[in-house]
Design a protein around this motif. Structure first.
Motif, PDB file in Angstrom:
ATOM      1  N   PHE A 200     -12.057  19.905  -3.392  1.00 14.16           N
ATOM      2  CA  PHE A 200     -11.271  19.137  -4.348  1.00 14.16           C
ATOM      3  C   PHE A 200     -10.979  17.754  -3.756  1.00 14.16           C
ATOM      4  CE2 PHE A 200     -10.415  23.609  -5.065  1.00 14.16           C
ATOM      5  CZ  PHE A 200     -10.612  23.719  -6.432  1.00 14.16           C
ATOM      6  N   LEU A 201     -10.835  16.781  -4.616  1.00  9.06           N
ATOM      7  CA  LEU A 201     -10.620  15.405  -4.182  1.00  9.06           C
ATOM      8  C   LEU A 201      -9.348  14.841  -4.801  1.00  9.06           C
ATOM      9  CD1 LEU A 201     -13.809  15.859  -3.966  1.00  9.06           C
ATOM     10  CD2 LEU A 201     -13.974  13.370  -4.072  1.00  9.06           C
ATOM     11  N   CYS A 202      -8.670  14.016  -4.007  1.00  7.74           N
ATOM     12  CA  CYS A 202      -7.561  13.226  -4.520  1.00  7.74           C
ATOM     13  C   CYS A 202      -8.031  11.777  -4.585  1.00  7.74           C
ATOM     14  CB  CYS A 202      -6.325  13.347  -3.621  1.00  7.74           C
ATOM     15  SG  CYS A 202      -4.969  12.252  -4.102  1.00  7.74           S
ATOM     16  N   LEU A 203      -7.919  11.170  -5.747  1.00  6.99           N
ATOM     17  CA  LEU A 203      -8.331   9.780  -5.941  1.00  6.99           C
ATOM     18  C   LEU A 203      -7.126   8.943  -6.345  1.00  6.99           C
ATOM     19  CD1 LEU A 203     -11.563  10.375  -8.091  1.00  6.99           C
ATOM     20  CD2 LEU A 203     -11.408  10.090  -5.595  1.00  6.99           C
ATOM     21  N   MET A 204      -7.066   7.726  -5.815  1.00  9.46           N
ATOM     22  CA  MET A 204      -6.064   6.773  -6.257  1.00  9.46           C
ATOM     23  C   MET A 204      -6.762   5.733  -7.131  1.00  9.46           C
ATOM     24  SD  MET A 204      -3.145   5.978  -3.483  1.00  9.46           S
ATOM     25  CE  MET A 204      -2.303   7.287  -2.606  1.00  9.46           C
ATOM     26  N   ARG A 205      -6.117   5.472  -8.270  1.00 12.40           N
ATOM     27  CA  ARG A 205      -6.686   4.482  -9.184  1.00 12.40           C
ATOM     28  C   ARG A 205      -5.766   3.265  -9.213  1.00 12.40           C
ATOM     29  NH1 ARG A 205      -7.198   6.888 -14.816  1.00 12.40           N
ATOM     30  NH2 ARG A 205      -4.997   6.302 -14.983  1.00 12.40           N
ATOM     31  N   SER A 206      -6.365   2.091  -9.018  1.00 11.93           N
ATOM     32  CA  SER A 206      -5.580   0.863  -9.028  1.00 11.93           C
ATOM     33  C   SER A 206      -5.389   0.363 -10.456  1.00 11.93           C
ATOM     34  CB  SER A 206      -6.272  -0.218  -8.200  1.00 11.93           C
ATOM     35  OG  SER A 206      -7.431  -0.694  -8.877  1.00 11.93           O
ATOM     36  N   LYS A 207      -4.454  -0.560 -10.599  1.00 10.69           N
ATOM     37  CA  LYS A 207      -4.206  -1.140 -11.914  1.00 10.69           C
ATOM     38  C   LYS A 207      -5.394  -1.979 -12.394  1.00 10.69           C
ATOM     39  CE  LYS A 207       0.809  -1.187 -11.288  1.00 10.69           C
ATOM     40  NZ  LYS A 207       2.021  -2.005 -11.139  1.00 10.69           N
ATOM     41  N   GLY A 208      -6.257  -2.373 -11.460  1.00 12.03           N
ATOM     42  CA  GLY A 208      -7.458  -3.111 -11.828  1.00 12.03           C
ATOM     43  C   GLY A 208      -8.606  -2.208 -12.220  1.00 12.03           C
ATOM     44  N   GLY A 209      -8.435  -0.867 -12.128  1.00 10.01           N
ATOM     45  CA  GLY A 209      -9.465   0.069 -12.536  1.00 10.01           C
ATOM     46  C   GLY A 209     -10.283   0.617 -11.381  1.00 10.01           C
ATOM     47  N   GLY A 210     -10.106   0.125 -10.165  1.00  8.30           N
ATOM     48  CA  GLY A 210     -10.842   0.649  -9.015  1.00  8.30           C
ATOM     49  C   GLY A 210     -10.273   1.971  -8.538  1.00  8.30           C
ATOM     50  N   THR A 211     -11.071   2.752  -7.825  1.00  7.67           N
ATOM     51  CA  THR A 211     -10.618   4.039  -7.294  1.00  7.67           C
ATOM     52  C   THR A 211     -10.979   4.155  -5.817  1.00  7.67           C
ATOM     53  OG1 THR A 211     -12.682   5.146  -7.942  1.00  7.67           O
ATOM     54  CG2 THR A 211     -10.819   5.221  -9.516  1.00  7.67           C
ATOM     55  N   GLU A 212     -10.158   4.882  -5.097  1.00  2.01           N
ATOM     56  CA  GLU A 212     -10.419   5.198  -3.686  1.00  2.01           C
ATOM     57  C   GLU A 212     -10.117   6.676  -3.451  1.00  2.01           C
ATOM     58  OE1 GLU A 212      -9.434   1.028  -1.271  1.00  2.01           O
ATOM     59  OE2 GLU A 212      -8.241   2.844  -0.909  1.00  2.01           O
ATOM     60  N   GLN A 213     -10.976   7.313  -2.662  1.00  2.00           N
ATOM     61  CA  GLN A 213     -10.708   8.701  -2.272  1.00  2.00           C
ATOM     62  C   GLN A 213      -9.643   8.690  -1.186  1.00  2.00           C
ATOM     63  OE1 GLN A 213     -14.107  11.358  -1.520  1.00  2.00           O
ATOM     64  NE2 GLN A 213     -13.042  12.037   0.341  1.00  2.00           N
ATOM     65  N   SER A 214      -8.578   9.434  -1.380  1.00  2.00           N
ATOM     66  CA  SER A 214      -7.491   9.439  -0.394  1.00  2.00           C
ATOM     67  C   SER A 214      -7.349  10.777   0.320  1.00  2.00           C
ATOM     68  CB  SER A 214      -6.160   9.088  -1.067  1.00  2.00           C
ATOM     69  OG  SER A 214      -5.882   9.979  -2.134  1.00  2.00           O
TER      70      SER A 214
ATOM     71  N   SER B 197      -4.495   5.591   1.325  1.00  2.00           N
ATOM     72  CA  SER B 197      -5.345   4.638   0.611  1.00  2.00           C
ATOM     73  C   SER B 197      -4.998   3.239   1.073  1.00  2.00           C
ATOM     74  CB  SER B 197      -5.127   4.759  -0.901  1.00  2.00           C
ATOM     75  OG  SER B 197      -5.750   3.685  -1.603  1.00  2.00           O
ATOM     76  N   SER B 198      -5.955   2.325   0.939  1.00  2.00           N
ATOM     77  CA  SER B 198      -5.703   0.935   1.308  1.00  2.00           C
ATOM     78  C   SER B 198      -5.000   0.159   0.201  1.00  2.00           C
ATOM     79  CB  SER B 198      -7.028   0.238   1.651  1.00  2.00           C
ATOM     80  OG  SER B 198      -7.865   0.162   0.505  1.00  2.00           O
ATOM     81  N   PHE B 199      -4.849   0.790  -0.982  1.00  2.00           N
ATOM     82  CA  PHE B 199      -4.131   0.123  -2.076  1.00  2.00           C
ATOM     83  C   PHE B 199      -2.660  -0.064  -1.684  1.00  2.00           C
ATOM     84  CE2 PHE B 199      -7.202   2.184  -5.339  1.00  2.00           C
ATOM     85  CZ  PHE B 199      -8.109   1.136  -5.161  1.00  2.00           C
ATOM     86  N   LYS B 200      -2.098  -1.190  -2.031  1.00  2.00           N
ATOM     87  CA  LYS B 200      -0.673  -1.388  -1.875  1.00  2.00           C
ATOM     88  C   LYS B 200       0.059  -0.598  -2.968  1.00  2.00           C
ATOM     89  CE  LYS B 200      -0.805  -4.285   1.590  1.00  2.00           C
ATOM     90  NZ  LYS B 200      -0.248  -3.957   2.914  1.00  2.00           N
ATOM     91  N   ILE B 201       1.291  -0.210  -2.680  1.00  2.00           N
ATOM     92  CA  ILE B 201       2.019   0.638  -3.603  1.00  2.00           C
ATOM     93  C   ILE B 201       2.154  -0.008  -4.982  1.00  2.00           C
ATOM     94  CG2 ILE B 201       4.271  -0.231  -2.857  1.00  2.00           C
ATOM     95  CD1 ILE B 201       3.481   3.382  -3.874  1.00  2.00           C
ATOM     96  N   GLY B 202       2.303  -1.321  -4.995  1.00  2.00           N
ATOM     97  CA  GLY B 202       2.462  -2.005  -6.271  1.00  2.00           C
ATOM     98  C   GLY B 202       1.192  -2.082  -7.095  1.00  2.00           C
ATOM     99  N   ASP B 203       0.036  -1.798  -6.457  1.00  2.00           N
ATOM    100  CA  ASP B 203      -1.243  -1.863  -7.162  1.00  2.00           C
ATOM    101  C   ASP B 203      -1.714  -0.501  -7.664  1.00  2.00           C
ATOM    102  OD1 ASP B 203      -1.400  -4.585  -6.657  1.00  2.00           O
ATOM    103  OD2 ASP B 203      -2.449  -4.290  -4.743  1.00  2.00           O
ATOM    104  N   VAL B 204      -1.001   0.582  -7.281  1.00  2.00           N
ATOM    105  CA  VAL B 204      -1.447   1.920  -7.658  1.00  2.00           C
ATOM    106  C   VAL B 204      -1.032   2.215  -9.097  1.00  2.00           C
ATOM    107  CG1 VAL B 204      -1.308   4.380  -7.141  1.00  2.00           C
ATOM    108  CG2 VAL B 204      -1.312   2.721  -5.280  1.00  2.00           C
ATOM    109  N   ASP B 205      -1.988   2.657  -9.890  1.00  8.33           N
ATOM    110  CA  ASP B 205      -1.722   3.000 -11.293  1.00  8.33           C
ATOM    111  C   ASP B 205      -1.545   4.501 -11.477  1.00  8.33           C
ATOM    112  OD1 ASP B 205      -1.749   2.490 -14.245  1.00  8.33           O
ATOM    113  OD2 ASP B 205      -3.561   3.732 -14.095  1.00  8.33           O
TER     114      ASP B 205
END
Length: 240
Positions: free
Chosen positions: A183-197, A214-222
């Protein structure tokens, strides 16, 4: 006679002083000397038990077959005089011990304060700005969000996001997972990008507690998504 010679001469008289074997003049000289000489008082303390020990020896009054041993309980100096000197010396020792104990406690307190300061620096990663108190440091605001299951999935649980300098850390606590692992956990940014976390395998009971990042900043996570190995979304947790 020099002061040192006088001291040595009187020091040699301590045994006779305790046994009452000195004449009046020597006893008076030693009385006066003992009031000002800590070394001789210490030696007197060490020798104090000798008269009583001699009295208790078998045939103590005729040791070696010679004349009777002269240990007169009424001879000068008096027991009160000796005890007074020893009490003064012991009081000085007690005072010195108390002072040394206070100094030791003060030194120990300094060490404990220093250790606490070092420990604080470790737990804050050594990034406390100079002149900044702990109370003035900004608090870390965690973001907790709940998963909503996708159609056909029963996944439930939560995700806790912690802001970091380098991005965001995530702690998952999920259950009722279905499908095939890993199973995978993915983070999706507000810009539509995703990263496997995070990624993990089958758990048998469908529950898992997993940490990721994830390398996304907290404010960018959707949103945070959980998928099976085929990419099917099992649940989504929105981050507002």
């Amino acid at each position: 006679m020099s002061d040192l010679e006088e001291h040595d001469a009187l020091h040699r008289l301590l045994g006779g002083y305790l046994l009452g074997g000195l004449d009046e003049a020597d006893t008076d000289r030693l009385d006066e000397h003992l009031h000002d000489c800590a070394d001789c008082r210490a030696e007197l303390d060490r020798l104090a038990p000798v008269p009583e020990m001699l009295q208790r020896l078998p045939d103590a009054r005729h040791l070696g077959g010679g004349a009777p041993l002269a240990v007169s309980p009424t001879a000068r100096p008096t027991q009160q005089n000796i005890e007074g000197l020893l009490s003064r010396m012991r009081a000085e020792k007690t005072k010195e011990t108390r002072v040394n104990r206070v100094r030791w406690l003060a030194a120990a307190a300094v060490v404990m304060i220093a250790a606490a300061a070092i420990g604080y620096g470790i737990f804050t990663n050594g990034r406390v700005p100079q002149g900044t108190t702990p109370e003035a440091l900004p608090s870390v605001e965690l973001v907790t969000t709940q998963f909503e299951s996708a159609p056909g999935s029963g996944l439930t649980g939560s995700a806790v996001l912690t802001p970091k300098e380098w991005g965001v850390a995530i702690a998952l606590d999920v259950s009722r997972m279905s499908g095939n692992g890993p199973f995978l956990c993915l983070m999706r940014s507000k810009g539509g990008g995703t990263e496997q976390s995070a990624v993990w395998g089958d758990t048998g009971n469908g529950s898992a507690k997993v940490n990721g990042a994830s390398s996304f900043k907290i404010g960018d996570v959707d949103a945070v998504l959980i998928t099976d190995r085929d990419g099917k979304v099992l649940g989504t947790a929105s981050v507002t």
